[in-house]
Scaffold this motif. Structure first.
Motif, PDB file in Angstrom:
ATOM      1  N   VAL A 166       0.843  -1.202   0.000  1.00  0.00           N
ATOM      2  CA  VAL A 166       0.000   0.000   0.000  1.00  0.00           C
ATOM      3  C   VAL A 166       0.877   1.249   0.000  1.00  0.00           C
ATOM      4  N   LYS A 167       1.913   1.230   0.811  1.00  0.00           N
ATOM      5  CA  LYS A 167       2.821   2.380   0.871  1.00  0.00           C
ATOM      6  C   LYS A 167       3.495   2.598  -0.476  1.00  0.00           C
ATOM      7  N   ALA A 168       3.978   1.534  -1.097  1.00  0.00           N
ATOM      8  CA  ALA A 168       4.629   1.645  -2.407  1.00  0.00           C
ATOM      9  C   ALA A 168       3.642   2.150  -3.463  1.00  0.00           C
ATOM     10  N   TYR A 169       2.426   1.636  -3.429  1.00  0.00           N
ATOM     11  CA  TYR A 169       1.400   2.072  -4.378  1.00  0.00           C
ATOM     12  C   TYR A 169       1.123   3.561  -4.216  1.00  0.00           C
ATOM     13  N   LEU A 170       0.932   3.997  -2.979  1.00  0.00           N
ATOM     14  CA  LEU A 170       0.621   5.408  -2.739  1.00  0.00           C
ATOM     15  C   LEU A 170       1.803   6.317  -3.066  1.00  0.00           C
ATOM     16  N   GLN A 171       3.012   5.867  -2.815  1.00  0.00           N
ATOM     17  CA  GLN A 171       4.187   6.664  -3.193  1.00  0.00           C
ATOM     18  C   GLN A 171       4.248   6.823  -4.710  1.00  0.00           C
ATOM     19  N   ASP A 172       3.948   5.754  -5.418  1.00  0.00           N
ATOM     20  CA  ASP A 172       3.926   5.801  -6.877  1.00  0.00           C
ATOM     21  C   ASP A 172       2.824   6.747  -7.367  1.00  0.00           C
ATOM     22  N   GLN A 173       1.673   6.677  -6.730  1.00  0.00           N
ATOM     23  CA  GLN A 173       0.562   7.548  -7.108  1.00  0.00           C
ATOM     24  C   GLN A 173       0.867   9.016  -6.806  1.00  0.00           C
ATOM     25  N   LEU A 174       1.565   9.262  -5.702  1.00  0.00           N
ATOM     26  CA  LEU A 174       1.956  10.629  -5.358  1.00  0.00           C
ATOM     27  C   LEU A 174       2.915  11.180  -6.414  1.00  0.00           C
ATOM     28  N   LYS A 175       3.848  10.361  -6.814  1.00  0.00           N
ATOM     29  CA  LYS A 175       4.788  10.764  -7.863  1.00  0.00           C
ATOM     30  C   LYS A 175       4.025  11.056  -9.161  1.00  0.00           C
ATOM     31  N   GLY A 176       3.084  10.195  -9.493  1.00  0.00           N
ATOM     32  CA  GLY A 176       2.304  10.362 -10.715  1.00  0.00           C
ATOM     33  C   GLY A 176       1.442  11.609 -10.712  1.00  0.00           C
ATOM     34  N   ILE A 177       0.751  11.858  -9.607  1.00  0.00           N
ATOM     35  CA  ILE A 177      -0.147  13.016  -9.567  1.00  0.00           C
ATOM     36  C   ILE A 177       0.657  14.316  -9.491  1.00  0.00           C
ATOM     37  N   LYS A 178       1.852  14.265  -8.916  1.00  0.00           N
ATOM     38  CA  LYS A 178       2.714  15.461  -8.930  1.00  0.00           C
ATOM     39  C   LYS A 178       3.156  15.773 -10.357  1.00  0.00           C
ATOM     40  N   LYS A 179       3.441  14.752 -11.148  1.00  0.00           N
ATOM     41  CA  LYS A 179       3.801  14.952 -12.559  1.00  0.00           C
ATOM     42  C   LYS A 179       2.609  15.540 -13.309  1.00  0.00           C
ATOM     43  N   VAL A 180       1.425  15.009 -13.070  1.00  0.00           N
ATOM     44  CA  VAL A 180       0.215  15.534 -13.691  1.00  0.00           C
ATOM     45  C   VAL A 180       0.035  17.007 -13.308  1.00  0.00           C
ATOM     46  N   SER A 181       0.211  17.305 -12.036  1.00  0.00           N
ATOM     47  CA  SER A 181       0.076  18.679 -11.552  1.00  0.00           C
ATOM     48  C   SER A 181       1.065  19.612 -12.247  1.00  0.00           C
ATOM     49  N   ASP A 182       2.313  19.175 -12.337  1.00  0.00           N
ATOM     50  CA  ASP A 182       3.329  19.987 -13.010  1.00  0.00           C
ATOM     51  C   ASP A 182       2.957  20.216 -14.477  1.00  0.00           C
ATOM     52  N   ASP A 183       2.529  19.162 -15.150  1.00  0.00           N
ATOM     53  CA  ASP A 183       2.151  19.276 -16.558  1.00  0.00           C
ATOM     54  C   ASP A 183       0.973  20.234 -16.738  1.00  0.00           C
ATOM     55  N   MET A 184      -0.012  20.111 -15.872  1.00  0.00           N
ATOM     56  CA  MET A 184      -1.178  20.987 -15.975  1.00  0.00           C
ATOM     57  C   MET A 184      -0.800  22.440 -15.701  1.00  0.00           C
ATOM     58  N   ASN A 185      -0.084  22.677 -14.619  1.00  0.00           N
ATOM     59  CA  ASN A 185       0.289  24.046 -14.263  1.00  0.00           C
ATOM     60  C   ASN A 185       1.204  24.682 -15.305  1.00  0.00           C
ATOM     61  N   ASN A 186       2.180  23.933 -15.796  1.00  0.00           N
ATOM     62  CA  ASN A 186       3.113  24.474 -16.784  1.00  0.00           C
ATOM     63  C   ASN A 186       2.431  24.766 -18.118  1.00  0.00           C
ATOM     64  N   SER A 187       1.581  23.852 -18.567  1.00  0.00           N
ATOM     65  CA  SER A 187       0.909  24.084 -19.854  1.00  0.00           C
ATOM     66  C   SER A 187      -0.099  25.222 -19.742  1.00  0.00           C
ATOM     67  N   LEU A 188      -0.756  25.331 -18.608  1.00  0.00           N
ATOM     68  CA  LEU A 188      -1.702  26.424 -18.400  1.00  0.00           C
ATOM     69  C   LEU A 188      -0.980  27.771 -18.372  1.00  0.00           C
ATOM     70  N   LYS A 189       0.132  27.819 -17.664  1.00  0.00           N
ATOM     71  CA  LYS A 189       0.915  29.054 -17.583  1.00  0.00           C
ATOM     72  C   LYS A 189       1.414  29.464 -18.971  1.00  0.00           C
ATOM     73  N   ALA A 190       1.968  28.519 -19.704  1.00  0.00           N
ATOM     74  CA  ALA A 190       2.485  28.821 -21.046  1.00  0.00           C
ATOM     75  C   ALA A 190       1.366  29.275 -21.974  1.00  0.00           C
ATOM     76  N   GLY A 191       0.208  28.631 -21.872  1.00  0.00           N
ATOM     77  CA  GLY A 191      -0.918  29.027 -22.710  1.00  0.00           C
ATOM     78  C   GLY A 191      -1.414  30.419 -22.390  1.00  0.00           C
TER      79      GLY A 191
END
Length: 136
Positions: free
Chosen positions: A105-130
């Motif tokens: 469970v810990k490994a799964y959630l750590q992986d999900q945290l990493k994934g959602i942080k990447k999603v967040s970065d992608d969303m924020n960066n693309s929104l800012k650039a747009g």
């Protein structure tokens, strides 16, 4: 008296058991809270992403005579679309009720945290650039 002693021991044992479970579940629960906090921070931006993407596509269409600008607006709109899709993909795959050993469970959630942080970065960066491109 014997009945009272047995009852007190049973109550004490019952009172201690949930606390032990809470202690064991605390790290994964904290990770789950972190995962959901990142998700909840960027999820409200989905509408803004779509609006910005539409504006960029409109600018690309109106800049048809300037192929360089049209390509720039199109590329930014594509980046927003990809960021939006990564959020949708992450949400489809995320299992908030994932079960397994504490380590799994810990490994799964750590992986999900990493994934959602990447999603967040992608969303924020693309929104800012747009937004920046639309302001120029």
């Amino acid at each position: 008296m014997k009945y009272l002693t047995v009852m007190i021991v049973a109550l004490m044992a019952a009172a201690c058991s949930p606390k032990k479970q809470q202690t064991e579940e605390k790290p994964p629960a904290d990770l789950k809270t972190q995962v959901m906090a990142v998700h909840d921070e960027v999820m409200p931006k989905m509408g803004e992403l779509r609006t910005t993407q539409k504006e960029l596509l409109a600018m690309a269409d109106s800049s048809a005579t300037d192929s360089v600008m049209a390509a720039k607006y199109q590329e930014l709109a594509t980046q927003i679309e990809l960021a939006n899709e990564s959020m949708m993909d992450w949400m489809r795959k995320f299992n908030p009720n994932f079960e397994g050993s504490e380590e799994e469970v810990k490994a799964y959630l750590q992986d999900q945290l990493k994934g959602i942080k990447k999603v967040s970065d992608d969303m924020n960066n693309s929104l800012k650039a747009g937004r920046e491109a639309l302001e120029d």
